[in-house]
Design an enzyme around this catalytic site. Structure first.
Site, mmCIF file in Angstrom:
data_model
loop_
_atom_site.group_PDB
_atom_site.id
_atom_site.type_symbol
_atom_site.label_atom_id
_atom_site.label_comp_id
_atom_site.label_asym_id
_atom_site.label_seq_id
_atom_site.Cartn_x
_atom_site.Cartn_y
_atom_site.Cartn_z
ATOM 1 N N ARG A 35 1.306 -5.740 -4.990
ATOM 2 C CA ARG A 35 1.283 -6.682 -3.849
ATOM 3 C C ARG A 35 1.806 -7.908 -4.255
ATOM 4 O O ARG A 35 1.834 -9.263 -3.380
ATOM 5 C CB ARG A 35 -0.104 -6.661 -3.083
ATOM 6 C CG ARG A 35 -0.521 -5.501 -2.588
ATOM 7 C CD ARG A 35 -1.803 -5.761 -1.506
ATOM 8 N NE ARG A 35 -2.155 -4.363 -0.823
ATOM 9 C CZ ARG A 35 -1.440 -4.037 0.275
ATOM 10 N NH1 ARG A 35 -0.534 -4.483 0.735
ATOM 11 N NH2 ARG A 35 -1.957 -2.940 0.669
ATOM 12 N N ASP A 86 5.087 -8.006 5.457
ATOM 13 C CA ASP A 86 5.097 -8.856 4.267
ATOM 14 C C ASP A 86 6.190 -8.683 3.458
ATOM 15 O O ASP A 86 6.665 -9.724 2.962
ATOM 16 C CB ASP A 86 3.831 -9.003 3.876
ATOM 17 C CG ASP A 86 2.561 -9.776 4.900
ATOM 18 O OD1 ASP A 86 2.986 -10.568 5.578
ATOM 19 O OD2 ASP A 86 1.236 -9.484 4.556
ATOM 20 N N ASP A 128 0.239 1.899 8.383
ATOM 21 C CA ASP A 128 -0.388 1.205 9.768
ATOM 22 C C ASP A 128 0.140 1.199 10.822
ATOM 23 O O ASP A 128 -0.316 0.910 12.072
ATOM 24 C CB ASP A 128 -0.608 -0.427 9.200
ATOM 25 C CG ASP A 128 -1.546 -0.531 8.162
ATOM 26 O OD1 ASP A 128 -2.235 0.505 7.698
ATOM 27 O OD2 ASP A 128 -1.947 -1.680 8.009
ATOM 28 N N LYS A 175 7.944 0.705 5.623
ATOM 29 C CA LYS A 175 6.892 1.532 5.012
ATOM 30 C C LYS A 175 5.654 1.002 5.608
ATOM 31 O O LYS A 175 5.462 -0.345 5.514
ATOM 32 C CB LYS A 175 7.130 1.499 3.574
ATOM 33 C CG LYS A 175 5.687 1.920 2.852
ATOM 34 C CD LYS A 175 5.297 1.077 1.859
ATOM 35 C CE LYS A 175 4.316 0.069 2.513
ATOM 36 N NZ LYS A 175 3.480 -0.816 1.644
ATOM 37 N N THR A 176 4.756 1.609 6.030
ATOM 38 C CA THR A 176 3.231 1.397 6.152
ATOM 39 C C THR A 176 2.636 2.341 7.001
ATOM 40 O O THR A 176 3.143 2.789 7.943
ATOM 41 C CB THR A 176 2.893 -0.100 6.615
ATOM 42 O OG1 THR A 176 1.550 -0.238 6.487
ATOM 43 C CG2 THR A 176 3.654 -0.388 7.905
ATOM 44 N N GLY A 220 0.939 -1.134 -0.150
ATOM 45 C CA GLY A 220 -0.137 0.065 -0.069
ATOM 46 C C GLY A 220 0.830 1.257 -0.046
ATOM 47 O O GLY A 220 1.885 1.325 0.524
HETATM 48 P P1 FBP Z 1 0.647 -1.998 3.616
HETATM 49 O O1 FBP Z 1 0.569 -2.946 4.791
HETATM 50 O O2 FBP Z 1 1.255 -2.631 2.405
HETATM 51 O O3 FBP Z 1 1.335 -0.846 3.935
HETATM 52 O O4 FBP Z 1 -0.941 -1.504 3.377
HETATM 53 C C1 FBP Z 1 -1.709 -0.963 4.264
HETATM 54 C C2 FBP Z 1 -2.964 -0.653 3.880
HETATM 55 O O5 FBP Z 1 -3.094 0.781 3.356
HETATM 56 C C3 FBP Z 1 -4.014 -1.202 4.901
HETATM 57 O O6 FBP Z 1 -4.247 -0.136 5.911
HETATM 58 C C4 FBP Z 1 -5.417 -1.460 4.074
HETATM 59 O O7 FBP Z 1 -5.976 -2.321 4.798
HETATM 60 C C5 FBP Z 1 -4.618 -2.231 2.800
HETATM 61 O O8 FBP Z 1 -3.322 -1.423 2.636
HETATM 62 C C6 FBP Z 1 -5.514 -1.684 1.566
HETATM 63 O O9 FBP Z 1 -4.982 -2.445 0.583
HETATM 64 P P2 FBP Z 1 -5.055 -2.145 -0.942
HETATM 65 O O10 FBP Z 1 -4.222 -0.777 -1.164
HETATM 66 O O11 FBP Z 1 -4.807 -3.225 -1.677
HETATM 67 O O12 FBP Z 1 -6.373 -1.695 -1.217
#
Ligand code: FBP
Length: 553
Positions: free
Chosen positions: A145, A176, A205, A202-203, A81
Site C-alpha cells: 500500500r 487511491d 469493494d 481492482k478492488t 488489497g
Molecule cells: P483495496 O481498496 O486496496 O482493494 O482494498 C480493499 C480492502 O480489502 C478493504 O475491503 C479492506 O478494508 C482493506 O482492503 C483491508 O486492508 P488490508 O489488506 O491492508 O488489511
C-alpha cells in the site's frame, strides 16, 4: 510443483476475450470519443494534470494499428488489497505483450509501488506466468500500500523506470492507487519522458466504477464467496434456531459488498452505510432498528437471525464520521506524539482540547476497545483501517443492552444469544470465478493494447459485462475523468471519486422492496459455492448488482 486438483484444472482454463481483442493485433484500432471533464473541481485538476487532463474515452475497433508490434518493456504493480483475478490481469498483459512482439519484456515490480521506488523486480517468464493462471492471490509479485508521494519517492520511481528501460508502468489498483498512477503519468510527462502509465480497476469493494467502468475485478468472486458463507450460516441458524449472527463484511467505505450479499442471501437485516448517513441515524437508532426485528421475530418464536454489517459503517454514522474526520486531521499532525503517550485515558486527555466538544464526548462514551481501534495507524492514503474495528461486537453489545431494557419494559420476551463474524480476507484470494478470470484477463490485454498504441493516463476498461464475453467492449477511460478534490491527511488532494451505493440505484431499490419482509419472516437463500465447471447459468452469472445496474438490452 505440488498443486491441488482444482488448481491444476484451472491452469487449463482459457479466459474468454472480447471479440475486439481476439482479432489480429494489427487490426485493433483506437477510436477516441470527445474530450472529457473531471467529475468535479475541473479548473484545479486542469492545473494539476497539465498533460493528461481531459483526454477522450477510447474504444477498440477494427482498423489498422501500426505501432502495436514494436518490442516493449513494461513494469507491472499490484497495489493495495488482494482481489481475485489479479494474476489474470498480469497474464493478459503478458500474453498481449508477447503476442505483440516475443522480444517484449514484463517486469513484476515487487511488493506494490515500493517495487518501483526501490527497483525490486522479477522478470516474468512463461513458466512463472503459467503457475499463476486463473489462480487467486497476488503472490506472483506481492502487493503493498505504499503511496508514491514524496519528491524522493517520485525520483526513485523515475530512476528505476530509466534503469529498467521501461516504456510503461501498469498499476493494478483501487481508487487511491489509480489516483497515484495518474500522478505518476503526469510526473513522467513533466520530466519530458515517454514512459506511459496505465491503470486497471481492482478492488473487491466494488467502489471503483462509473458509466465506463461497470465493475472492478475481484468483486464478483468476493461477494460469491461471502454469500456462500452467509448462506451456510443462515442454514445453520435455521436448523439450530438459537443464535443471532452479526456478520461484518469487508468494504472499506462503500456498502456494495454487503448489499450484493443481501440480494444473494436475503438475511433479516442488512445495514447500508450510505442509507444510514442519508437518514443521519445515530448508533443508537441503528441498534433500535436491529432490535425491532429481533422483537418481532421473537413474537413468532424465532429467536435467531442474521444481520449483515458493512465494514465501513462507523464512518457513515454522522457523529462517528465527524469524530473520525477530526481524528484524521489531528493524527496527520500529532500521530507520533499521540503514540508516544502511554495510557488510554492520557491519550484521550491529549486529544480533548484538539477535538470539538461533541466529538470528544462521543469518543469518551465509546467502549474502550472501539475507541482504541479508532486511534490506530491510518493507512498510507490516510484512511482509518476499518477492517480492524470490531463493529459487529459493538453492535452485539449495544443490542444486548437495549434488549434487556425492552425486556424490563415487557416489550421483548425472547432469548438473545449472538455470535459475531467478520468475512473479509476469506474472499480476497479465492480462485477467481469464471467472470473474474475472464474480466481480469481482458483488462490486462486491453492495458497492453493501450500501451502498445502509445497511450498514457488511462485506466483499462471493459464494459457491457452482462453480455457474453465476446460482446464485451474494451478500451480506456482517462484517469482525470473520474477525479475531484477531497480532504486527505489534512489538505485537499486530487482523488478518484469513490462510487458509493446510490439510494436511487436499482440494487438498493430491489433490496428496499423486500427487506421489511425479510426482517420478520425467515426468507433465507442459500447460494452455495462458486462453480467453475458446468452450465453457464450456474457458472457464468454476473453479480445481481451488475445485472440490476446494467439490465440486458
Ligand atoms: P483495496 O481498496 O486496496 O482493494 O482494498 C480493499 C480492502 O480489502 C478493504 O475491503 C479492506 O478494508 C482493506 O482492503 C483491508 O486492508 P488490508 O489488506 O491492508 O488489511
Amino acid at each position: 510443483m505440488n498443486v491441488s486438483a482444482l488448481q491444476k484444472a484451472r491452469y487449463g482454463y482459457t479466459p474468454k476475450l472480447p471479440a475486439s481483442l481476439s482479432r489480429d493485433l494489427a487490426n485493433i484500432a483506437l477510436k477516441p470519443g470527445a474530450p472529457t471533464e473531471a467529475v468535479g473541481d475541473q479548473e484545479e485538476l486542469k492545473r494539476i494534470f497539465k498533460h493528461i487532463y481531459g483526454k477522450p474515452v477510447i474504444t477498440f475497433e477494427a482498423g489498422s494499428n501500426e505501432t502495436i508490434g514494436r518490442p516493449l518493456t513494461v513494469g507491472v504493480i499490484l497495489s493495495g488489497g488482494q482481489a481475485p483475478g489479479g494474476h489474470n490481469v498480469i497474464a493478459g498483459l503478458y500474453d498481449g505483450l508477447k503476442k505483440g512482439n516475443p522480444g517484449s519484456k514484463l517486469y513484476g515490480l515487487l511488493g506494490g509501488p515500493s517495487g518501483l521506488i526501490e527497483n525490486k523486480t522479477l522478470v516474468l517468464t512463461d513458466s512463472i506466468i503459467d503457475q499463476y493462471r486463473n489462480t487467486g492471490g497476488f503472490d506472483i509479485i506481492g502487493s503493498g500500500r505504499t503511496k508514491i508521494e514524496t519528491p524522493e519517492q517520485f525520483a526513485g520511481a523515475w530512476e528505476t523506470a530509466k534503469k529498467l528501460g521501461l516504456n510503461a508502468v501498469v498499476v493494478i489498483g483501487g481508487d487511491d492507487s489509480n489516483t497515484n498512477a495518474a500522478l505518476l503519468a503526469e510526473y513522467f510527462l513533466d520530466k519530458g519522458s515517454d514512459i506511459h502509465v496505465i491503470g486497471c480497476p481492482k478492488t473487491i469493494d466494488g467502489d471503483l466504477k462509473n458509466q465506463h467502468i461497470e465493475a472492478s475485478f475481484g468483486f464478483d468472486t468476493a461477494v460469491k464467496t461471502y454469500s456462500e458463507l452467509i448462506g451456510n450460516i443462515q442454514r445453520d441458524a435455521n436448523s439450530a434456531k438459537k443464535y443471532w449472527h452479526f456478520i461484518k463484511l469487508m468494504g472499506r467505505a462503500a456498502s456494495h459488498i454487503t448489499l450484493e450479499c443481501a440480494l444473494q442471501t436475503q438475511p433479516n437485516i442488512c445495514l447500508v452505510s450510505e442509507e444510514l448517513e442519508a437518514k443521519k441515524w445515530s448508533l443508537q437508532q441503528v441498534v433500535d432498528y436491529i432490535c425491532d426485528s429481533i422483537v418481532k421475530r421473537a413474537e413468532n418464536k424465532e429467536n435467531f437471525g442474521v444481520v449483515l454489517i458493512p465494514e465501513g459503517l462507523v464512518e457513515f454514522i454522522p457523529e462517528m464520521k465527524q469524530l473520525i474526520t477530526e481524528l484524521n486531521d489531528i493524527l496527520a499532525v500529532h500521530e507520533k506524539t499521540l503514540l508516544s503517550i502511554e495510557g488510554f485515558k492520557e491519550q484521550i486527555d491529549f486529544l480533548g482540547p484538539k477535538l470539538s466538544p461533541a466529538s470528544h464526548e462521543v469518543l469518551r462514551r465509546l467502549p474502550q476497545s472501539i475507541a482504541k481501534e479508532l486511534l490506530m495507524d491510518r493507512d498510507p492514503h490516510g484512511n482509518v483501517q476499518v477492517s480492524l474495528i470490531e463493529t459487529e461486537k459493538l453492535l452485539i453489545t449495544m443490542t444486548q443492552k437495549r434488549l434487556e431494557e425492552l425486556k424490563e419494559q415487557g416489550v421483548y420476551k425472547g432469548k438473545f444469544s449472538a455470535l459475531g463474524h467478520f468475512f473479509g480476507y476469506e474472499g480476497r484470494c479465492a480462485f477467481p470465478s469464471n467472470f473474474d478470470a475472464d474480466y481480469g484477463y481482458a483488462l490486462g490485454f486491453s492495458a497492453f493494447v493501450l500501451i502498445a498504441s502509445g497511450q498514457t493516463g488511462y485506466i483499462s476498461s471493459v464494459k457491457n459485462l452482462v453480455a457474453p464475453a465476446d460482446q464485451w467492449i474494451a478500451g480506456g477511460v482517462p484517469f482525470t475523468m473520474m477525479m475531484n478534490m477531497e480532504q486527505r491527511h489534512g489538505s485537499k488532494k486530487p482523488v478518484i471519486k469513490k462510487a458509493l451505493v446510490e439510494l436511487e440505484g436499482a440494487p438498493f431499490k430491489a433490496f428496499g422492496a423486500d427487506r421489511d419482509v425479510w426482517a420478520v419472516k425467515t426468507s433465507f437463500l442459500y447460494p452455495g459455492a462458486i462453480q467453475y465447471y458446468g452450465p453457464p447459468e450456474v457458472c457464468d452469472q454476473p453479480t445481481k448488482t451488475l445485472q440490476l445496474e446494467h439490465p440486458k438490452k
